[in-house]
Structure formats: structure tokens, C-alpha cells
Enzyme design. Structure first.
Site, PDB file in Angstrom:
ATOM      1  N   ARG A  51       0.840  -1.208   0.000  1.00  0.00           N
ATOM      2  CA  ARG A  51       0.000   0.000   0.000  1.00  0.00           C
ATOM      3  C   ARG A  51       0.875   1.258   0.000  1.00  0.00           C
ATOM      4  O   ARG A  51       0.625   2.206  -0.735  1.00  0.00           O
ATOM      5  CB  ARG A  51      -0.910  -0.005   1.240  1.00  0.00           C
ATOM      6  CG  ARG A  51      -2.021  -1.033   1.139  1.00  0.00           C
ATOM      7  CD  ARG A  51      -2.909  -1.040   2.379  1.00  0.00           C
ATOM      8  NE  ARG A  51      -4.038  -1.935   2.196  1.00  0.00           N
ATOM      9  CZ  ARG A  51      -4.587  -2.665   3.161  1.00  0.00           C
ATOM     10  NH1 ARG A  51      -4.124  -2.610   4.389  1.00  0.00           N
ATOM     11  NH2 ARG A  51      -5.623  -3.446   2.895  1.00  0.00           N
TER      12      ARG A  51
ATOM     13  N   HIS B  41       0.579  -4.853  12.880  1.00  0.00           N
ATOM     14  CA  HIS B  41      -0.357  -4.536  11.810  1.00  0.00           C
ATOM     15  C   HIS B  41      -1.539  -3.816  12.438  1.00  0.00           C
ATOM     16  O   HIS B  41      -2.467  -4.425  12.910  1.00  0.00           O
ATOM     17  CB  HIS B  41      -0.817  -5.830  11.143  1.00  0.00           C
ATOM     18  CG  HIS B  41      -1.790  -5.623  10.026  1.00  0.00           C
ATOM     19  ND1 HIS B  41      -1.508  -4.876   8.923  1.00  0.00           N
ATOM     20  CD2 HIS B  41      -3.048  -6.079   9.851  1.00  0.00           C
ATOM     21  CE1 HIS B  41      -2.550  -4.888   8.108  1.00  0.00           C
ATOM     22  NE2 HIS B  41      -3.504  -5.606   8.657  1.00  0.00           N
TER      23      HIS B  41
HETATM   24  P1  A3D Z   1     -14.440 -13.853   5.218  1.00  0.00           P
HETATM   25  O1  A3D Z   1     -14.764 -13.627   3.782  1.00  0.00           O
HETATM   26  O2  A3D Z   1     -15.487 -13.591   6.238  1.00  0.00           O
HETATM   27  O3  A3D Z   1     -13.933 -15.377   5.365  1.00  0.00           O
HETATM   28  C1  A3D Z   1     -13.664 -15.968   6.587  1.00  0.00           C
HETATM   29  C2  A3D Z   1     -14.071 -17.422   6.474  1.00  0.00           C
HETATM   30  O4  A3D Z   1     -13.692 -18.079   7.689  1.00  0.00           O
HETATM   31  C3  A3D Z   1     -15.582 -17.635   6.304  1.00  0.00           C
HETATM   32  O5  A3D Z   1     -15.840 -18.354   5.123  1.00  0.00           O
HETATM   33  C4  A3D Z   1     -15.978 -18.434   7.543  1.00  0.00           C
HETATM   34  O6  A3D Z   1     -16.994 -19.411   7.292  1.00  0.00           O
HETATM   35  C5  A3D Z   1     -14.653 -19.089   7.895  1.00  0.00           C
HETATM   36  N1  A3D Z   1     -14.582 -19.560   9.279  1.00  0.00           N
HETATM   37  C6  A3D Z   1     -15.095 -18.996  10.396  1.00  0.00           C
HETATM   38  N2  A3D Z   1     -14.804 -19.748  11.478  1.00  0.00           N
HETATM   39  C7  A3D Z   1     -14.076 -20.803  11.026  1.00  0.00           C
HETATM   40  C8  A3D Z   1     -13.478 -21.925  11.646  1.00  0.00           C
HETATM   41  N3  A3D Z   1     -13.583 -22.124  12.962  1.00  0.00           N
HETATM   42  N4  A3D Z   1     -12.801 -22.798  10.878  1.00  0.00           N
HETATM   43  C9  A3D Z   1     -12.704 -22.623   9.532  1.00  0.00           C
HETATM   44  N5  A3D Z   1     -13.261 -21.585   8.893  1.00  0.00           N
HETATM   45  C10 A3D Z   1     -13.940 -20.687   9.629  1.00  0.00           C
HETATM   46  O7  A3D Z   1     -13.158 -12.993   5.664  1.00  0.00           O
HETATM   47  P2  A3D Z   1     -11.891 -12.592   4.785  1.00  0.00           P
HETATM   48  O8  A3D Z   1     -11.465 -13.768   3.989  1.00  0.00           O
HETATM   49  O9  A3D Z   1     -12.164 -11.304   4.107  1.00  0.00           O
HETATM   50  O10 A3D Z   1     -10.849 -12.279   5.961  1.00  0.00           O
HETATM   51  C11 A3D Z   1     -10.346 -13.320   6.772  1.00  0.00           C
HETATM   52  C12 A3D Z   1      -9.537 -12.768   7.936  1.00  0.00           C
HETATM   53  O11 A3D Z   1      -8.407 -12.057   7.430  1.00  0.00           O
HETATM   54  C13 A3D Z   1     -10.271 -11.759   8.843  1.00  0.00           C
HETATM   55  O12 A3D Z   1      -9.958 -12.005  10.196  1.00  0.00           O
HETATM   56  C14 A3D Z   1      -9.722 -10.421   8.399  1.00  0.00           C
HETATM   57  O13 A3D Z   1      -9.787  -9.446   9.410  1.00  0.00           O
HETATM   58  C15 A3D Z   1      -8.291 -10.797   8.098  1.00  0.00           C
HETATM   59  N6  A3D Z   1      -7.571  -9.866   7.238  1.00  0.00           N
HETATM   60  C16 A3D Z   1      -6.267  -9.645   7.546  1.00  0.00           C
HETATM   61  C17 A3D Z   1      -5.513  -8.785   6.779  1.00  0.00           C
HETATM   62  C18 A3D Z   1      -4.080  -8.548   7.125  1.00  0.00           C
HETATM   63  O14 A3D Z   1      -3.406  -7.787   6.466  1.00  0.00           O
HETATM   64  C19 A3D Z   1      -3.484  -9.225   8.252  1.00  0.00           C
HETATM   65  C20 A3D Z   1      -6.087  -8.128   5.676  1.00  0.00           C
HETATM   66  C21 A3D Z   1      -7.417  -8.377   5.387  1.00  0.00           C
HETATM   67  C22 A3D Z   1      -8.153  -9.266   6.175  1.00  0.00           C
END
Ligand code: A3D
Length: 320
Positions: free
Chosen positions: A152, A176
Site C-alpha cells: 500500500r 499490523h
Molecule cells: P471472510 O470472507 O469472512 O472469510 C472468513 C471465512 O472463515 C468464512 O468463510 C468463515 O466461514 C470461515 N470460518 C469462520 N470460522 C471458522 C473456523 N472455525 N474454521 C474454519 N473456517 C472458519 O473474511 P476474509 O477472507 O475477508 O478475511 C479473513 C480474515 O483475514 C479476517 O480475520 C480479516 O480481518 C483478516 N484480514 C487480515 C488482513 C491482514 O493484512 C493481516 C487483511 C485483510 C483481512
């Protein structure tokens, strides 16, 4: 030679994008895992159906049972909840600690030799919890944040200077979150440090300060625009870069949330530092010199991470 196996734990926005990129780059066969029934299977079938068009060879499968990740070479963890507008990363703590518990147990049992990349927020605390729960060596468990934060920073600098993103390098340290430390002194255009570019009249200190601020809030800017979730394309690209560095023993120098024990005077904490990633996982932590102001910002960021870890131990005393 058998193909590598990449397990994606969490098949939401980032998980699906990871699967697609892993396929396009032919990093190996991909297993998508999620607790939501049908979601990983549906994404696996959809992405596999794009492979004849885009001409890549990889098998895709979806699963709701951890046995499917058996023997994975790389696990990328996005399981948990993501931010919605108005939420901070830290608001996710309570729910995502429990998720790291089950994910950690699954990895420990089925993929104990994997290189594990955690993306779930709040990142620096969740990667620590995940490591505690899976018990893998610290050099094999790492958090993705610095590659994204510095990407970014690079984008905003490239826009300001009207040069290619390819020629901009940028450096981000610390946790982060809002306390992350974008280091101007170590950020360059084709090797020319940003402070020199300011002297050359390419920009002003005020504009660069605003870019630093925008970088710190880059995730929130996307959340506010999307309204239904958080960034996923750039986070997925960033984690795939780390996975590729490991799988191809590239020895890439990448900023990651790595376990720092001794370096930087720190004692056993996950925080964003420059690392070398190769076949040994995190093979090295690069210790750079910081001036007093930079060190002050870094220490503040480390304190914020420690605060989150204490909060995790408060919620789950077995972590202490
Ligand atoms: P999202 O599209 O909600 O996907 C998360 C998935 O996790 C969903 O499909 C849920 O069903 C699944 N899930 C929930 N609980 C469980 C479990 N116990 N076991 C297995 N699967 C499960 O979220 P996303 O893909 O957009 O983001 C995922 C994570 O990444 C979040 O915590 C965000 O905050 C994080 N994130 C981090 C960054 C960094 O730069 C570190 C950037 C963007 C997002």
C-alpha cells in the site's frame, strides 16, 4: 515429482482469492477448508472450471473436515471473522481466538510439517495464538501483514511520484494496526531514498506524512468503501508471495510478523520485521538500524501487540 499441497483454512473472500492465485501460479494442488458447508466445495469447483480456460494444472477440492489437509506443505489461515465499518481489528479478538484454537489443533494433527501463514486479525496476536495452539516451530509459523502494508505504501508513493510501482520499494515495521511504522528513510525509488527525493523537489514532507497516514489506515479505507467486509485481493497476493518464497526457496526479503526472540532487544513476541523466507521458513530476521524517533514508534507498536497478547491470555488463560 509430486505436486505441492496448499491448504487454505478459511474459504471466504481471501481464501477464494488465494485459491485462484495459487492455481494461476501453479504452486500446487489446493484444498479449501471451511466450517461453512458447500462454500469450499463450490469455490473449488468454480476455480477448477477456470483452469482449462487459463491453462493451469492443479487439483482443487473443498472440505469441512480437517483430514483433507493431511500432509499439506503450506497452510494459509484466514478462518474467522473480518471487520465491518466501525470495527477495529481488535474487536475481532474474542471470536478469532476460539477459531485459532480449532485451526491450531487441525494443523497440529494433520499438517505438522507445513509452513503456516496466518492472515486472521488482529494479526500479530492471532499468529501468536495459532503458534501456541499448533505447537509447530516458530520459524514455520508467520503472519502476513508487512507485505500488504508495504505494498500500500509503495502504491501511494508511486502515485505521488508518478513512477512505476515496480521501481518503488517501501519499508514497514511493527504491528499490523494503527501503530505500524512505515519507514521513510528505507523507502526508495530505484534506490533513491524518499528523504532525498523530497530534497530533489519530487514531493514535500507534508505530502509524505499524509501518505504514511494513509498507509496506516489503508485497511480501514477499504472497509469503509466495501461496507460488507475487508480487503481481500491485495492480502491474498501478499500471502501468495510469501508461500511462493517458501515453496521455491527464493530467500526473499519480506516484512512479516515473525517470532522475534533476542533480535531488536525483544523477548519472544510476534511483530512485523524484515525476514528472509526460503525452504527453512523464516530463515533470518534482518535487524536494521533505527534512529531514536523510529525506535520510539517501533516500541509503541510492540507495546500495542503486547497489550493484545495480554488480552488473549485474559480470555484464554491456558495461553499464559
Ligand atoms: P471472510 O470472507 O469472512 O472469510 C472468513 C471465512 O472463515 C468464512 O468463510 C468463515 O466461514 C470461515 N470460518 C469462520 N470460522 C471458522 C473456523 N472455525 N474454521 C474454519 N473456517 C472458519 O473474511 P476474509 O477472507 O475477508 O478475511 C479473513 C480474515 O483475514 C479476517 O480475520 C480479516 O480481518 C483478516 N484480514 C487480515 C488482513 C491482514 O493484512 C493481516 C487483511 C485483510 C483481512
Amino acid at each position: 515429482m509430486a505436486r505441492k499441497k496448499i491448504a487454505l483454512i478459511g474459504s471466504g473472500n481471501i481464501g477464494g482469492t488465494l485459491a485462484h492465485l495459487a492455481g494461476l501460479k501453479e504452486l500446487g494442488d489446493v484444498v479449501l477448508f471451511d466450517i461453512a458447508e458447500g462454500l469450499p466445495q463450490g469455490k473449488a469447483l468454480d476455480i477448477a472450471s477456470s483452469s482449462p480456460v487459463d491453462r493451469f494444472n492443479a487439483n482443487f477440492s473443498g472440505a469441512n473436515d480437517y483430514s483433507a489437509i493431511e500432509g499439506a506443505d503450506v497452510c494459509i489461515v484466514t478462518a474467522g471473522i473480518a471487520r465491518k465499518p466501525g470495527m477495529s481489528r481488535d474487536d475481532l479478538l474474542g471470536t478469532n481466538i476460539k477459531v485459532m484454537q480449532s485451526v491450531g489443533e487441525g494443523i497440529k494433527k494433520h499438517a505438522p510439517n507445513a509452513f503456516v501463514i496466518c492472515i486472521t486479525n488482529p494479526l500479530d496476536a492471532m499468529v501468536w495464538v495459532l503458534r501456541e495452539k499448533c505447537g509447530l516451530p516458530h520459524n514455520m509459523v508467520v503472519g502476513m501483514a508487512g507485505v500488504l502494508d508495504s505494498a500500500r505504501f509503495r502504491l501511494f508513493l508511486a502515485e505521488e511520484f508518478n513512477v512505476s510501482v515496480e521501481d518503488v520499494t517501501a519499508f514497514v515495521l511493527g504491528g499490523h494496526g494503527d501503530t505500524m511504522v512505515p519507514l521513510i528513510r528505507y523507502s526508495t525509488v530505484a534506490g533513491i531514498p524518499v528523504p532525498d527525493l523530497i530534497k530533489m523537489g519530487w514531493s514535500t514532507q507534508e505530502k509524505i506524512d499524509a501518505i504514511v497516514d494513509r498507509t496506516r489506515n489503508g485497511g480501514a479505507e477499504v472497509v469503509a468503501l466495501l461496507k460488507t467486509g475487508s480487503a481481500f485481493y491485495a492480502p491474498a497476493s501478499s500471502a501468495i508471495t510469501m508461500a511462493e518464497a517458501y515453496l521455491k526457496d527464493k530467500k526473499r526479503v519480506l516484512p512479516c510478523a515473525a517470532f522475534v526472540d533476542g533480535q531488536y532487544g525483544l523477548d519472544g513476541i510476534y511483530v512485523g520485521v524484515p525476514t528472509v523466507i526460503g525452504e527453512g521458513g523464516i530463515e533470518r530476521i534482518v535487524e536494521i538500524n533505527m534512529d531514536a524517533e523510529e525506535r520510539g514508534m517501533f516500541d509503541k507498536s510492540v507495546d500495542a501487540v503486547r497489550g493484545l497478547i495480554d488480552a488473549c491470555i485474559g480470555i484464554d488463560p491456558s495461553l499464559g
